[in-house]
Scaffold this motif. Structure first.
Motif, PDB file in Angstrom:
ATOM      1  N   THR A   9      -3.465  14.086  17.863  1.00 48.92           N
ATOM      2  CA  THR A   9      -2.578  14.167  16.508  1.00 48.92           C
ATOM      3  C   THR A   9      -1.866  13.504  15.887  1.00 48.92           C
ATOM      4  O   THR A   9      -1.903  12.863  14.676  1.00 48.92           O
ATOM      5  N   LEU A  10      -0.957  12.745  17.704  1.00 51.68           N
ATOM      6  CA  LEU A  10      -0.083  11.766  17.683  1.00 51.68           C
ATOM      7  C   LEU A  10      -1.119  10.251  16.873  1.00 51.68           C
ATOM      8  O   LEU A  10      -0.683   9.320  16.038  1.00 51.68           O
ATOM      9  N   ALA A  11      -1.750  10.066  17.305  1.00 50.72           N
ATOM     10  CA  ALA A  11      -2.349   8.911  17.140  1.00 50.72           C
ATOM     11  C   ALA A  11      -3.256   8.873  16.282  1.00 50.72           C
ATOM     12  O   ALA A  11      -3.328   7.944  15.019  1.00 50.72           O
ATOM     13  N   PHE A  12      -3.557   9.701  15.134  1.00 54.10           N
ATOM     14  CA  PHE A  12      -3.822   9.723  13.967  1.00 54.10           C
ATOM     15  C   PHE A  12      -3.059   9.836  12.571  1.00 54.10           C
ATOM     16  O   PHE A  12      -3.127   9.099  12.494  1.00 54.10           O
ATOM     17  N   LEU A  13      -2.036   9.795  13.178  1.00 56.86           N
ATOM     18  CA  LEU A  13      -0.743   9.660  11.968  1.00 56.86           C
ATOM     19  C   LEU A  13      -0.098   9.021  12.255  1.00 56.86           C
ATOM     20  O   LEU A  13       0.204   7.986  11.122  1.00 56.86           O
ATOM     21  N   ASN A  14       0.099   7.879  13.540  1.00 56.61           N
ATOM     22  CA  ASN A  14       0.590   7.147  13.625  1.00 56.61           C
ATOM     23  C   ASN A  14      -0.432   5.814  13.335  1.00 56.61           C
ATOM     24  O   ASN A  14      -0.142   5.190  12.035  1.00 56.61           O
ATOM     25  N   THR A  15      -1.749   5.992  13.030  1.00 56.38           N
ATOM     26  CA  THR A  15      -2.555   5.162  12.076  1.00 56.38           C
ATOM     27  C   THR A  15      -2.189   5.058  10.439  1.00 56.38           C
ATOM     28  O   THR A  15      -1.917   4.166   9.759  1.00 56.38           O
ATOM     29  N   ASP A  16      -2.451   6.327   9.922  1.00 55.21           N
ATOM     30  CA  ASP A  16      -2.027   6.094   8.580  1.00 55.21           C
ATOM     31  C   ASP A  16      -0.533   6.327   8.326  1.00 55.21           C
ATOM     32  O   ASP A  16      -0.687   4.867   7.154  1.00 55.21           O
ATOM     33  N   VAL A  17       0.279   6.060   9.237  1.00 55.67           N
ATOM     34  CA  VAL A  17       1.796   5.752   8.646  1.00 55.67           C
ATOM     35  C   VAL A  17       1.848   3.679   9.370  1.00 55.67           C
ATOM     36  O   VAL A  17       2.638   3.396   8.024  1.00 55.67           O
ATOM     37  N   ALA A  18       1.766   3.755  10.183  1.00 60.77           N
ATOM     38  CA  ALA A  18       1.233   2.051  10.287  1.00 60.77           C
ATOM     39  C   ALA A  18       0.144   1.048   9.057  1.00 60.77           C
ATOM     40  O   ALA A  18       0.640   0.657   8.163  1.00 60.77           O
ATOM     41  N   ALA A  19      -1.069   1.766   9.131  1.00 63.48           N
ATOM     42  CA  ALA A  19      -1.355   1.422   7.732  1.00 63.48           C
ATOM     43  C   ALA A  19      -1.092   1.437   6.731  1.00 63.48           C
ATOM     44  O   ALA A  19      -1.299   0.068   5.347  1.00 63.48           O
ATOM     45  N   SER A  20      -0.146   2.366   6.288  1.00 63.75           N
ATOM     46  CA  SER A  20       0.601   2.361   4.985  1.00 63.75           C
ATOM     47  C   SER A  20       1.757   1.646   4.668  1.00 63.75           C
ATOM     48  O   SER A  20       1.967   1.007   3.660  1.00 63.75           O
ATOM     49  N   PHE A  21       2.418   1.557   6.161  1.00 71.13           N
ATOM     50  CA  PHE A  21       3.227   0.539   6.101  1.00 71.13           C
ATOM     51  C   PHE A  21       2.710  -0.851   5.532  1.00 71.13           C
ATOM     52  O   PHE A  21       3.392  -1.447   5.088  1.00 71.13           O
ATOM     53  N   ALA A  22       2.043  -1.334   5.882  1.00 71.78           N
ATOM     54  CA  ALA A  22       2.084  -2.233   6.342  1.00 71.78           C
ATOM     55  C   ALA A  22       1.357  -2.843   4.957  1.00 71.78           C
ATOM     56  O   ALA A  22       1.374  -4.243   4.567  1.00 71.78           O
ATOM     57  N   ALA A  23       0.437  -2.182   4.238  1.00 72.93           N
ATOM     58  CA  ALA A  23      -0.396  -2.338   3.043  1.00 72.93           C
ATOM     59  C   ALA A  23       1.453  -2.544   1.516  1.00 72.93           C
ATOM     60  O   ALA A  23       1.446  -3.585   1.456  1.00 72.93           O
ATOM     61  N   ILE A  24       2.260  -1.358   2.164  1.00 72.52           N
ATOM     62  CA  ILE A  24       3.115  -1.721   1.236  1.00 72.52           C
ATOM     63  C   ILE A  24       4.201  -2.930   1.759  1.00 72.52           C
ATOM     64  O   ILE A  24       4.587  -3.805   0.512  1.00 72.52           O
ATOM     65  N   TRP A  50       3.321  -5.856   3.116  1.00 72.76           N
ATOM     66  CA  TRP A  50       2.127  -6.886   2.212  1.00 72.76           C
ATOM     67  C   TRP A  50       1.916  -7.313   0.338  1.00 72.76           C
ATOM     68  O   TRP A  50       2.167  -8.558   0.517  1.00 72.76           O
ATOM     69  N   LEU A  51       2.070  -5.962   0.250  1.00 71.75           N
ATOM     70  CA  LEU A  51       2.441  -5.785  -1.094  1.00 71.75           C
ATOM     71  C   LEU A  51       3.632  -6.677  -1.625  1.00 71.75           C
ATOM     72  O   LEU A  51       3.849  -7.371  -2.826  1.00 71.75           O
ATOM     73  N   ILE A  52       4.350  -6.847  -1.153  1.00 72.50           N
ATOM     74  CA  ILE A  52       5.495  -6.488  -1.520  1.00 72.50           C
ATOM     75  C   ILE A  52       5.943  -8.222  -1.601  1.00 72.50           C
ATOM     76  O   ILE A  52       6.620  -8.990  -1.642  1.00 72.50           O
ATOM     77  N   ILE A  53       5.560  -8.655  -0.008  1.00 75.39           N
ATOM     78  CA  ILE A  53       5.625 -10.055   0.161  1.00 75.39           C
ATOM     79  C   ILE A  53       5.457 -10.602  -0.656  1.00 75.39           C
ATOM     80  O   ILE A  53       5.258 -11.976  -1.271  1.00 75.39           O
ATOM     81  N   GLU A  54       3.951 -10.202  -0.828  1.00 72.88           N
ATOM     82  CA  GLU A  54       2.470 -11.462  -1.930  1.00 72.88           C
ATOM     83  C   GLU A  54       3.522 -10.949  -3.109  1.00 72.88           C
ATOM     84  O   GLU A  54       3.296 -12.031  -4.051  1.00 72.88           O
ATOM     85  N   TRP A  55       3.755 -10.132  -3.567  1.00 67.50           N
ATOM     86  CA  TRP A  55       4.219  -9.856  -5.072  1.00 67.50           C
ATOM     87  C   TRP A  55       5.687 -10.790  -5.225  1.00 67.50           C
ATOM     88  O   TRP A  55       5.397 -11.299  -6.513  1.00 67.50           O
ATOM     89  N   LYS A  56       6.773 -11.203  -4.348  1.00 65.68           N
ATOM     90  CA  LYS A  56       7.697 -12.078  -4.443  1.00 65.68           C
ATOM     91  C   LYS A  56       7.547 -13.399  -4.940  1.00 65.68           C
ATOM     92  O   LYS A  56       7.180 -14.047  -4.984  1.00 65.68           O
ATOM     93  N   SER A  57       5.819 -13.756  -3.776  1.00 63.89           N
ATOM     94  CA  SER A  57       5.646 -15.033  -3.586  1.00 63.89           C
ATOM     95  C   SER A  57       5.008 -15.524  -4.558  1.00 63.89           C
ATOM     96  O   SER A  57       4.989 -16.701  -5.019  1.00 63.89           O
ATOM     97  N   GLU A  58       4.352 -15.051  -5.133  1.00 64.75           N
ATOM     98  CA  GLU A  58       3.179 -15.069  -6.359  1.00 64.75           C
ATOM     99  C   GLU A  58       3.548 -14.594  -7.546  1.00 64.75           C
ATOM    100  O   GLU A  58       2.966 -14.954  -8.643  1.00 64.75           O
ATOM    101  N   GLY A  59       4.287 -13.624  -7.807  1.00 62.69           N
ATOM    102  CA  GLY A  59       5.012 -13.030  -8.623  1.00 62.69           C
ATOM    103  C   GLY A  59       3.899 -12.115  -9.746  1.00 62.69           C
ATOM    104  O   GLY A  59       4.598 -11.364 -10.778  1.00 62.69           O
ATOM    105  N   LYS A  60       3.603 -11.384  -8.868  1.00 59.80           N
ATOM    106  CA  LYS A  60       1.776 -10.528  -9.664  1.00 59.80           C
ATOM    107  C   LYS A  60       1.706  -9.615  -8.288  1.00 59.80           C
ATOM    108  O   LYS A  60       1.144  -9.529  -7.196  1.00 59.80           O
ATOM    109  N   PRO A  61       1.779  -8.257  -8.498  1.00 63.01           N
ATOM    110  CA  PRO A  61       1.124  -7.502  -7.041  1.00 63.01           C
ATOM    111  C   PRO A  61      -0.460  -7.552  -6.844  1.00 63.01           C
ATOM    112  O   PRO A  61      -0.995  -6.998  -8.463  1.00 63.01           O
ATOM    113  N   LYS A  62      -0.920  -7.470  -5.930  1.00 64.20           N
ATOM    114  CA  LYS A  62      -2.135  -8.256  -5.935  1.00 64.20           C
ATOM    115  C   LYS A  62      -2.637  -6.362  -4.699  1.00 64.20           C
ATOM    116  O   LYS A  62      -2.753  -6.668  -4.592  1.00 64.20           O
TER     117      LYS A  62
END
Length: 405
Positions: free
Chosen positions: A226-241, A243-255
């Motif tokens: 169950t820990l591996a399951f939750l860790n998987t979702d949490v890491a993916a979610s934190f990484a997605a956001i 990446w979104l923030i860095i790229e948004w700041k860099s290119e001016g639009k959320p991609k």
């Protein structure tokens, strides 16, 4: 033989989820590819379902998990699953049939070489790819499965890889980089993704399947699962956001593609650590994955490596970062292994050494192998076929009836 129905059902489900990742990868890559090369890259992914299954039943499972304790490769005692039937139990506890474990590991074998294909979109002939698919598994994937998961030399040395940071992502990512350097750049590097919704569908299937990939790698049903399951979702979610923030700041639009790519980077990076780190560490790993894989992709662009779908930056470096961070954050409060933060400097060093060895070997062997294959059949497509697109030139098909669009 009476098996535990809950454990058996769970492993059947996880095996099915990992199988679904290969079509998911095909959709992900197919959406990112230019419109003339959709079927070419999807074909390379789907064909692994057939060829790898044949190889796995014939010799792959045996070479990975039969004999060879403390060595580099196993033996052929279990070739064609000799001596194994549907009543043979898995492991000392024997909670479920060995057939389930064989099938589960087969799904890993199917998707790992398929990961590489996104790097050399529209540049490699199908015949050369088929030879590549066979040889790469024999000389890269099978040895590393045996060394890490089959009680080989790295396992006995103390290396841990929960679900494939070394075995899957580092080897595939650096093989992708070698492939890109060997075949060179595309003639048309400006072709945009043909279908971002298809990329989203692929990402969704990959994310969904990754629960089986990581949680199932506990090979049991318990709190670590169950820990591996939750860790998987949490890491993916934190990484997605991230990446979104860095790229948004860099290119001016959320991609949207950036958000999806960040999620896959987080999934790849948490893979080796999912069952060995606490939840708070998964959050940090996710943030690191989003930032570091984003930087790796930009480094690739600056260096002029034409890794079309960022296999090296997302999967290769994700596997490297995840394995190193496992060495940092592994905790005896979670599982059996302490990491750098708990004072185990030796384990941290072993994880770094293992991922460096796997990356260097996969890179060098892949480059050498492509050179040899080129003597048998041309690896790179000719100019005319590349300009026409591999869907039409190699496969004689079109992804869409353009007249109906």
């Amino acid at each position: 033989m009476i098996f535990d129905t809950g454990s058996t059902t769970f492993m059947i489900l996880c095996t099915s989820l990992v199988m679904l990742m290969t079509p998911g990868l095909a959709f992900f890559y197919g959406g990112l590819a230019g419109k003339r090369n959709i079927l070419g890259v999807m074909m390379q992914t789907f064909v692994s379902l057939g060829i790898t299954t044949i190889m796995w039943v014939a010799i792959g499972y045996s070479l990975c998990f039969s004999g060879g304790e403390g060595g580099i490769i196993g033996n052929l005692d279990l070739a064609f699953l000799n001596g194994i039937d549907f009543n043979t139990p898995f492991g000392p506890g024997g909670k479920y049939p060995l057939y389930i474990f064989i099938s589960y590991q087969m799904m890993f074998a199917i998707i790992t070489p398929a990961l590489i294909t996104g790097a050399f979109v529209n540049r490699v002939t199908f015949k050369a790819y088929l030879i590549f698919l066979v040889l790469w598994q024999l000389f890269v994937y099978y040895p590393f499965v045996h060394m890490v998961w089959g009680n080989g030399i790295l396992a006995q040395w103390g290396v841990i890889d929960f679900a494939g940071g070394v075995v899957v992502h580092a080897t595939a990512g650096f093989a992708a980089l070698a492939s890109v350097i060997y075949v060179g750049k595309r003639r048309d590097r400006q072709s945009p993704p043909n279908s971002i919704p298809l990329v989203a569908i692929g990402t969704g299937l990959l994310w969904f399947g990754w629960y089986g990939f990581n949680a199932g790698s506990e090979l049991d049903v318990n709190s670590i699962t169950t820990l591996a399951f939750l860790n998987t979702d949490v890491a993916a979610s934190f990484a997605a956001i991230t990446w979104l923030i860095i790229e948004w700041k860099s290119e001016g639009k959320p991609k949207f593609v950036g958000l999806l790519t960040g999620a896959v980077a987080g999934l790849a990076t948490i893979t080796p650590a999912a069952g060995f780190v606490p939840l708070w560490a998964a959050m940090i790993i996710g943030i690191a994955a989003g930032a570091l894989c984003y930087l790796a992709v930009h480094l690739k662009n600056k260096l002029g490596w034409d890794d079309a779908l960022d296999v090296w930056g997302v999967h290769g470096m994700g596997g490297v970062f995840g394995t190193i961070l496992l060495g940092v954050f592994a905790s005896t409060a979670v599982n059996t292994q302490a990491g750098l933060l708990e004072g185990d400097f030796a384990f941290f060093g072993k994880e770094i050494a293992a991922v460096v060895i796997s990356a260097v070997y996969a890179f060098l062997f892949t480059y050498l192998m492509l050179t040899i294959i080129n003597y048998i059949t041309p690896v790179k497509v000719n100019v005319e076929d590349e300009d026409l697109g591999l869907d039409a030139s190699l496969h004689g098909e079109k992804a869409y009836d353009e007249g109906a669009l």
